[in-house]
Design a protein around this motif. Structure first.
Motif, PDB file in Angstrom:
ATOM      1  N   LEU A   1     -20.480  13.126  -7.078  1.00 27.83           N
ATOM      2  CA  LEU A   1     -21.486  13.654  -6.151  1.00 27.83           C
ATOM      3  C   LEU A   1     -21.450  12.893  -4.822  1.00 27.83           C
ATOM      4  CD1 LEU A   1     -24.402  14.269  -8.703  1.00 27.83           C
ATOM      5  CD2 LEU A   1     -22.824  15.952  -7.736  1.00 27.83           C
ATOM      6  N   ALA A   2     -21.307  11.571  -4.904  1.00 29.36           N
ATOM      7  CA  ALA A   2     -21.237  10.768  -3.671  1.00 29.36           C
ATOM      8  C   ALA A   2     -20.001  11.173  -2.856  1.00 29.36           C
ATOM      9  CB  ALA A   2     -21.198   9.283  -4.014  1.00 29.36           C
TER      10      ALA A   2
ATOM     11  N   ASN B   1     -21.384  20.985  -5.143  1.00 31.11           N
ATOM     12  CA  ASN B   1     -20.923  19.613  -5.333  1.00 31.11           C
ATOM     13  C   ASN B   1     -21.227  19.273  -6.786  1.00 31.11           C
ATOM     14  OD1 ASN B   1     -20.062  17.008  -4.916  1.00 31.11           O
ATOM     15  ND2 ASN B   1     -21.946  16.351  -3.867  1.00 31.11           N
TER      16      ASN B   1
ATOM     17  N   ASP C   1     -24.787  21.065  -1.594  1.00 37.44           N
ATOM     18  CA  ASP C   1     -25.281  20.503  -2.864  1.00 37.44           C
ATOM     19  C   ASP C   1     -25.000  21.414  -4.056  1.00 37.44           C
ATOM     20  OD1 ASP C   1     -26.153  18.278  -1.612  1.00 37.44           O
ATOM     21  OD2 ASP C   1     -28.264  18.925  -1.462  1.00 37.44           O
TER      22      ASP C   1
ATOM     23  N   ARG D   1     -20.604  14.471  -1.134  1.00 38.54           N
ATOM     24  CA  ARG D   1     -21.477  14.322   0.043  1.00 38.54           C
ATOM     25  C   ARG D   1     -20.677  13.786   1.232  1.00 38.54           C
ATOM     26  NH1 ARG D   1     -25.454  13.066  -4.004  1.00 38.54           N
ATOM     27  NH2 ARG D   1     -24.945  10.852  -3.927  1.00 38.54           N
ATOM     28  N   ASP D   2     -19.782  12.838   0.970  1.00 37.10           N
ATOM     29  CA  ASP D   2     -18.927  12.298   2.053  1.00 37.10           C
ATOM     30  C   ASP D   2     -18.168  13.411   2.763  1.00 37.10           C
ATOM     31  OD1 ASP D   2     -19.616   9.746   1.383  1.00 37.10           O
ATOM     32  OD2 ASP D   2     -17.679   9.205   0.495  1.00 37.10           O
TER      33      ASP D   2
ATOM     34  N   GLY E   1     -19.088  16.520   2.935  1.00 34.52           N
ATOM     35  CA  GLY E   1     -19.975  17.565   3.442  1.00 34.52           C
ATOM     36  C   GLY E   1     -20.040  18.792   2.566  1.00 34.52           C
TER      37      GLY E   1
END
Ligand SMILES: NC(=O)c1ccc[n+]([C@@H]2O[C@H](COP(=O)([O-])OP(=O)(O)OC[C@H]3O[C@@H](n4cnc5c(N)ncnc54)[C@H](O)[C@@H]3O)[C@@H](O)[C@H]2O)c1
Length: 380
Positions: A47-48, A60, A57, A51-52, A54
């Protein structure tokens, strides 16, 4: 407007190597967009990592299983998945996504054994998806030119092939330091094979791509030089091809000072060629009894195959990422052709398939078997 091609990625999260190259390659021609991912081996890091990059949600995902379920349920589901995990985590996601009708790009070596390769090939045949294995060296323009020189008969009858892939980065027990890429590559459970699988399989594929020759039998001597290591880090293989040509393939990760020295020389009755991955914009061709000729990418006599795989004018170097992007250009072209119900053409017919992947897996098995039996000749 042409509907964009979208993809999801499995692996390639924070700290990973080749996933980032795949993303650059897939987007180089602005033909594919990354919209989903299950990017790492733990849910938190996945998940991290998403997010990096883009990722939205809702696309992801913590695991590839969740991505498969989530994407299957969407009307705008991804067209293809890129799988860039360590070798032990290739088969299950590739087979599951192909079975569910997603096109697949999978890195090499395709899977861990020929049993898995056969299952995967059957799944791909049944579902009819586009399936590519990223033997990325096939994408170099001058590899395409080299293949044309052989296939057009310019070299005459091929007699001898030398191919080597030499690196030095595993000359010490790097895995003991916690280095991520060395860690799984030297673990038989996660890598399957060592140097033979990691880079020897690229060498095998390059020979097949350029010469079209089929290995009939082989005799191998694999070695483990670094104390404490439980996987091969070096190998030398004698090859006999159908039709009478012979070859020598060496691969090593303990050749101090070598970086990514993949090179090939092909000798035929009418001429010879030589190409090195570390200088990929140059191909040497020696017609028999004549001076050596330098063919440059996009230069005079590079030919239509190379031209179709070239983006920049001659003299501006192209390299690893562009060659990798040619594999993606082929895959994306094949997906578009399928979508539009037409036969693919040009580059879209020229990427390594599940059959190349299966042959690569078998090659690895046979090399290790010959070596384990004391370096005997065995059928390939
Ligand atoms: N074609 C090439 O030139 C080339 C070059 C390097 C690596 N490779 C191949 O690419 C693959 C990856 O190699 P790398 O060097 O990038 O490895 P890496 O260790 O740098 O990256 C692997 C990534 O996969 C993730 N991962 C592991 N298990 C996962 C799972 N179950 N679900 C989701 N993510 C998971 C890891 O967290 C990491 O992000 C290997 O199969 C390797 O042989 C090919």
């Amino acid at each position: 407007m042409t509907k964009p091609i979208t993809y999801g990625m499995i692996g390639g999260g924070q700290g990973a190597f080749i996933g980032a190259v795949h993303r650059m390659a897939a987007s180089l021609d602005h033909q594919a967009r990354l919209v989903a991912g299950a990017l790492s081996s733990t849910p938190e890091k996945s998940l991290a990592s998403g997010r990096d990059l883009g990722l939205p949600d809702d696309r992801n995902y913590p695991t590839w299983q969740a991505m498969l379920e989530g994407e299957q349920a969407r009307p705008d589901r991804i067209d293809f998945v890129s799988i860039v995990t360590p070798n032990h985590a290739h088969f299950e996601p590739a087979n599951a996504f192909a079975a569910a009708g997603f096109h697949v790009v999978l890195d090499k070596p395709m899977v861990l054994n020929s049993g898995q390769a056969a299952t995967l090939a059957a799944t791909v045949a049944k579902s009819g998806v586009v399936f590519a294995v990223t033997y990325n060296y096939t994408g170099y323009p001058l590899v395409k030119k080299a293949a044309d020189l052989v296939r057009s008969g310019t070299l005459g009858v091929v007699r001898k092939v030398f191919v080597e892939y030499h690196q030095g980065w595993l000359a010490t027990p790097l895995e003991a330091t916690g280095q991520k890429q060395a860690g799984w590559r030297t673990d038989p459970k996660r890598a399957g094979a060592g140097a033979v699988g990691d880079i020897g399989s690229h060498a095998e594929n390059l020979v097949a791509t350029i010469t079209g020759l089929e290995i009939e039998s082989l005799c191998a001597d694999a070695a483990t030089f670094v104390p404490g290591r439980t996987i091969d880090d070096d190998a030398a293989v004698l090859l006999r091809f159908k039709g009478g040509a012979k070859g020598v393939l060496t691969c090593s990760q303990v050749c101090v000072g070598e970086e990514n020295n993949l090179s090939i020389r092909v000798y035929g009755s009418e001429g010879a060629l030589a190409w090195r991955q570390e200088n990929p914009n140059e191909l040497w061709h020696t017609p028999r009894d004549q001076p050596r000729r330098l063919i440059t990418r996009a230069g005079a006599d590079a030919g239509p195959q190379a031209a179709a795989a070239t983006r920049l004018p001659s003299g501006h170097p192209e390299g690893f990422i562009e060659a990798f992007a040619n594999v993606y250009r082929g895959v994306i072209g094949a997906i578009r052709a399928k979508r539009e119900g037409r036969t693919p053409d040009g580059l879209a017919t020229q990427f390594p398939t599940v059959h190349d992947g299966a042959r690569g897996v078998r090659f690895i098995e046979r090399v290790l078997e010959s070596s384990a039996r004391g370096g005997v000749w065995i059928p390939a």
